[in-house]
Design a protein around this motif. Structure first.
Motif, PDB file in Angstrom:
ATOM      1  N   LEU A 327     -18.954  -4.631  -8.992  1.00  0.00           N
ATOM      2  CA  LEU A 327     -19.904  -4.514  -7.993  1.00  0.00           C
ATOM      3  C   LEU A 327     -19.352  -5.128  -6.634  1.00  0.00           C
ATOM      4  N   HIS A 328     -18.298  -5.577  -6.432  1.00  0.00           N
ATOM      5  CA  HIS A 328     -17.810  -6.186  -5.216  1.00  0.00           C
ATOM      6  C   HIS A 328     -18.429  -7.263  -4.550  1.00  0.00           C
ATOM      7  N   LEU A 329     -19.139  -8.269  -5.852  1.00  0.00           N
ATOM      8  CA  LEU A 329     -19.796  -9.374  -5.249  1.00  0.00           C
ATOM      9  C   LEU A 329     -18.680 -10.786  -5.357  1.00  0.00           C
ATOM     10  N   VAL A 330     -19.117 -11.287  -4.498  1.00  0.00           N
ATOM     11  CA  VAL A 330     -18.209 -12.780  -4.354  1.00  0.00           C
ATOM     12  C   VAL A 330     -16.817 -12.426  -4.667  1.00  0.00           C
ATOM     13  N   ASN A 331     -16.115 -11.894  -3.532  1.00  0.00           N
ATOM     14  CA  ASN A 331     -14.662 -11.571  -3.968  1.00  0.00           C
ATOM     15  C   ASN A 331     -13.587 -12.392  -3.237  1.00  0.00           C
ATOM     16  N   ALA A 332     -12.703 -12.435  -3.332  1.00  0.00           N
ATOM     17  CA  ALA A 332     -11.522 -12.887  -2.746  1.00  0.00           C
ATOM     18  C   ALA A 332     -10.985 -12.392  -1.361  1.00  0.00           C
ATOM     19  N   TYR A 333     -10.527 -13.063  -0.311  1.00  0.00           N
ATOM     20  CA  TYR A 333     -10.276 -12.204   1.057  1.00  0.00           C
ATOM     21  C   TYR A 333      -9.122 -12.819   1.469  1.00  0.00           C
ATOM     22  N   GLY A 334      -8.405 -12.105   2.652  1.00  0.00           N
ATOM     23  CA  GLY A 334      -7.277 -12.531   3.222  1.00  0.00           C
ATOM     24  C   GLY A 334      -6.544 -11.290   4.030  1.00  0.00           C
ATOM     25  N   ALA A 335      -5.852 -11.643   4.808  1.00  0.00           N
ATOM     26  CA  ALA A 335      -5.074 -10.848   5.374  1.00  0.00           C
ATOM     27  C   ALA A 335      -3.639 -11.249   6.108  1.00  0.00           C
ATOM     28  N   PHE A 336      -2.630 -10.501   5.859  1.00  0.00           N
ATOM     29  CA  PHE A 336      -1.358 -10.702   6.355  1.00  0.00           C
ATOM     30  C   PHE A 336      -0.671 -11.707   5.858  1.00  0.00           C
ATOM     31  N   GLY A 337      -0.608 -11.996   4.850  1.00  0.00           N
ATOM     32  CA  GLY A 337       0.129 -12.951   4.144  1.00  0.00           C
ATOM     33  C   GLY A 337       1.689 -12.696   4.218  1.00  0.00           C
ATOM     34  N   SER A 338       2.265 -11.660   4.545  1.00  0.00           N
ATOM     35  CA  SER A 338       3.535 -11.325   5.088  1.00  0.00           C
ATOM     36  C   SER A 338       3.437 -10.466   6.159  1.00  0.00           C
ATOM     37  N   VAL A 339       4.289 -10.542   7.133  1.00  0.00           N
ATOM     38  CA  VAL A 339       4.356  -9.552   8.350  1.00  0.00           C
ATOM     39  C   VAL A 339       5.780  -9.026   8.544  1.00  0.00           C
ATOM     40  N   ASN A 340       5.508  -7.596   8.703  1.00  0.00           N
ATOM     41  CA  ASN A 340       6.860  -6.886   8.809  1.00  0.00           C
ATOM     42  C   ASN A 340       7.665  -7.124   9.890  1.00  0.00           C
ATOM     43  N   ARG A 341       8.983  -7.227  10.014  1.00  0.00           N
ATOM     44  CA  ARG A 341       9.600  -7.324  11.187  1.00  0.00           C
ATOM     45  C   ARG A 341      10.083  -6.220  11.715  1.00  0.00           C
ATOM     46  N   ILE A 342      10.096  -4.937  11.091  1.00  0.00           N
ATOM     47  CA  ILE A 342      10.489  -3.684  11.459  1.00  0.00           C
ATOM     48  C   ILE A 342       9.512  -2.700  11.367  1.00  0.00           C
ATOM     49  N   ARG A 343       9.081  -1.976  12.417  1.00  0.00           N
ATOM     50  CA  ARG A 343       8.078  -0.877  12.137  1.00  0.00           C
ATOM     51  C   ARG A 343       8.575   0.436  11.884  1.00  0.00           C
ATOM     52  N   TYR A 344       8.259   0.933  10.567  1.00  0.00           N
ATOM     53  CA  TYR A 344       8.725   2.389  10.198  1.00  0.00           C
ATOM     54  C   TYR A 344       7.501   3.338  10.394  1.00  0.00           C
ATOM     55  N   GLU A 345       7.736   4.428  10.704  1.00  0.00           N
ATOM     56  CA  GLU A 345       6.729   5.399  10.820  1.00  0.00           C
ATOM     57  C   GLU A 345       7.529   6.746  10.317  1.00  0.00           C
ATOM     58  N   VAL A 346       6.375   7.453   9.503  1.00  0.00           N
ATOM     59  CA  VAL A 346       6.921   8.774   8.969  1.00  0.00           C
ATOM     60  C   VAL A 346       6.122   9.879   9.722  1.00  0.00           C
ATOM     61  N   GLU A 347       7.252  10.733  10.129  1.00  0.00           N
ATOM     62  CA  GLU A 347       6.600  11.976  11.069  1.00  0.00           C
ATOM     63  C   GLU A 347       6.894  13.142  10.178  1.00  0.00           C
ATOM     64  N   ILE A 348       5.711  13.922  10.332  1.00  0.00           N
ATOM     65  CA  ILE A 348       5.785  15.097   9.218  1.00  0.00           C
ATOM     66  C   ILE A 348       5.945  16.408  10.339  1.00  0.00           C
TER      67      ILE A 348
END
Length: 499
Positions: A327-348
């Motif tokens: 039911l998504h009640l009383v959850n655990a939260y957080g963001a960006f525990g790790s950070v990328n050093r390089i940005r990759y992008e997929v182009e179609i």
């Protein structure tokens, strides 16, 4: 129970509920506009296939009872209209019990969507919206004073959001402890905004100050939420300022705006009145006993369910953005525990040549980086789900394996629902004969490159991400209608997608 009522928070409740309703509306709008290609009957990860595999008890919601694209659309648009009405003040125009019921309906409708959304909805802000929405149903309306316990539950939620994010950073990537993560983050975050280029080029000492300030706001300030006023208001204001900084520096759906709404719920009129001319709190009647009993029961429920996220906060193996119940009640939260050093992008890319020996043209997405001279756009709090998942696809091909080939198959038939998710279809008149995907290393340009050539990005080809493929190889993943008729729609459908 005189202690139960907190009339001095009447404005805080009003702001929180109105802003929450607006964010609900945005969530329902995103669902209505994007679901057919993502999780529709003929989508990349169809709901019927999911509900056939996953029982109701593991993903409770309306769509286990019956699913069709028309039913999903009805749920989404109904949720949007109801949320807009609540944002406009409907909750204060109806009796208390009816307002609580309307909030509950919003929660059930959005829970039903999230629980069949699969990987497209596997983000912390979905659970945060559901948890905040559930608590909002017990805050009452203009008929009664805000309940003290309900306001404390909102602070406990905000504490978990902020303190959880702070701990996951401190325990995670070493660059957070070295104060160097923002040397990379603004460039490598999932979807940069129009100011991200400028944030990235701030002096490195200022980046160190940003990280240090973030640690203070997320690891120390949240405890101030439980102080007497005006201490709680000061903590709330500091959190709000930090969240506005994040709003300016990137696109994180409604995560930041919902965190701001939670923070503003901790501001009382006495503290705010010292700076702003505010009216006196309304004279509320006595709180009904049945309502007090429901809020007490909610408080007990949250206290019991808090065991798991509290244990997670104390654990060395802390997880982030995790729901301990369906039911998504009383959850655990957080963001960006790790950070990328390089940005990759997929182009179609696609080509009209069956041999695939040239003539490749790129598809352009709405939010993710692609064209080098296109300035990043601001979309948050609206959420572009496909664009976000493309960021994960570039990091880990295994993450995209369940849906990426299906995406390519839809481009090979100019599927209109899929093309509506894109900014530009390079084949509006006839589908491509073959498609492929390339992996690039993207970097923000420097000041001179931006000034002289108007390029925000520069890139280097890394490798082929998906080899050229035609419909003969991916037909089994194309929408059923295209497989059944052998039709390869172009013309009007492709033009609609391009727009």
């Amino acid at each position: 129970m005189e202690w139960f009522a907190a009339p001095e928070y009447w404005l805080a409740r009003e702001i929180f509920q109105r802003l929450l309703a607006l964010l609900y509306a945005i969530g329902f709008l995103a669902a209505a506009r994007q679901f057919r290609a993502l999780i529709g009957e003929h989508g990349m990860l169809p709901v019927p296939r999911f509900t056939a595999r996953v029982p109701f008890r593991h993903a409770p919601g309306l769509f286990h009872l019956h699913y069709s694209d028309s039913v999903f659309a009805a749920v989404s648009w109904t949720g949007l209209l109801l949320a807009a009405a609540m944002a406009a003040g409907l909750g204060d125009l109806v009796p208390l019990w009816a307002a609580m019921l309307l909030w509950a309906v919003l929660w059930v409708l959005y829970l039903s969507i999230v629980n069949v959304g699969q990987t497209w909805y596997a983000f912390g802000w979905e659970s945060l919206l559901l948890e905040a929405g559930f608590l909002a149903a017990f805050l009452g309306n203009g008929d009664i004073a805000p309940p003290v316990l309900g306001l404390w539950l909102l602070r406990w939620l905000l504490f978990r959001v902020e303190f959880g994010a702070g701990l996951i950073k401190w325990r995670g990537d070493a660059c957070w402890r070295k104060l160097t993560c923002l040397d990379y983050h603004h460039e490598t975050q999932p979807m940069p905004g129009p100011l991200s280029w400028f944030f990235h080029h701030l002096p490195k000492p200022l980046h160190r100050v940003e990280v240090a300030a973030n640690h203070v706001v997320q690891l120390v300030v949240p405890f101030g939420l439980f102080l007497p006023q005006p201490g709680a208001t000061v903590a709330a204001v500091l959190i709000t300022v930090t969240q506005l900084w994040l709003v300016a520096s990137g696109n994180f759906a409604w995560l930041n705006w919902l965190t701001i709404a939670l923070a503003l719920s901790a501001v009382d009129t006495g503290s705010a009145g010292a700076l702003l001319p505010l009216p006196e709190p309304p004279a509320y009647p006595a709180t009904p006993a049945w309502y007090e009993a429901l809020v007490l029961a909610l408080t007990l429920l949250v206290a019991v369910l808090s065991y798991w996220p509290a244990r997670n906060l104390l654990s060395r193996r802390q997880v982030m953005n995790y729901s301990f119940n369906r039911l998504h009640l009383v959850n655990a939260y957080g963001a960006f525990g790790s950070v990328n050093r390089i940005r990759y992008e997929v182009e179609i890319e696609g080509t009209g040549r069956a041999s695939g020996d040239g003539g490749w043209r790129a598809y352009e997405f709405r939010g993710k980086p692609g064209e080098l001279g296109r300035m990043p756009r601001q979309f948050a709090p609206y959420h572009l789900r496909l664009d976000w998942l493309m960021w994960f696809a570039a990091i880990s091909p295994s993450y995209a394996r369940p849906w990426f080939a299906a995406l390519l198959a839809r481009l090979l038939v100019n599927d209109p629902d899929t093309l509506r998710l894109l900014r530009r279809n390079p084949f509006p008149d006839r589908p491509p004969a073959r498609v492929r995907a390339l992996l690039y290393h993207y970097r923000f340009t420097g000041w001179r490159e931006l000034r002289d050539h108007r390029r925000w990005w520069e890139r280097t080809l890394v490798r082929v991400y998906h080899p050229p493929a035609g419909l003969d190889e991916l037909a089994h993943l194309a929408p059923r209608s295209a497989r059944r008729t052998g039709h390869r729609p172009g013309g009007p459908a492709g033009e609609r997608g391009a727009r």
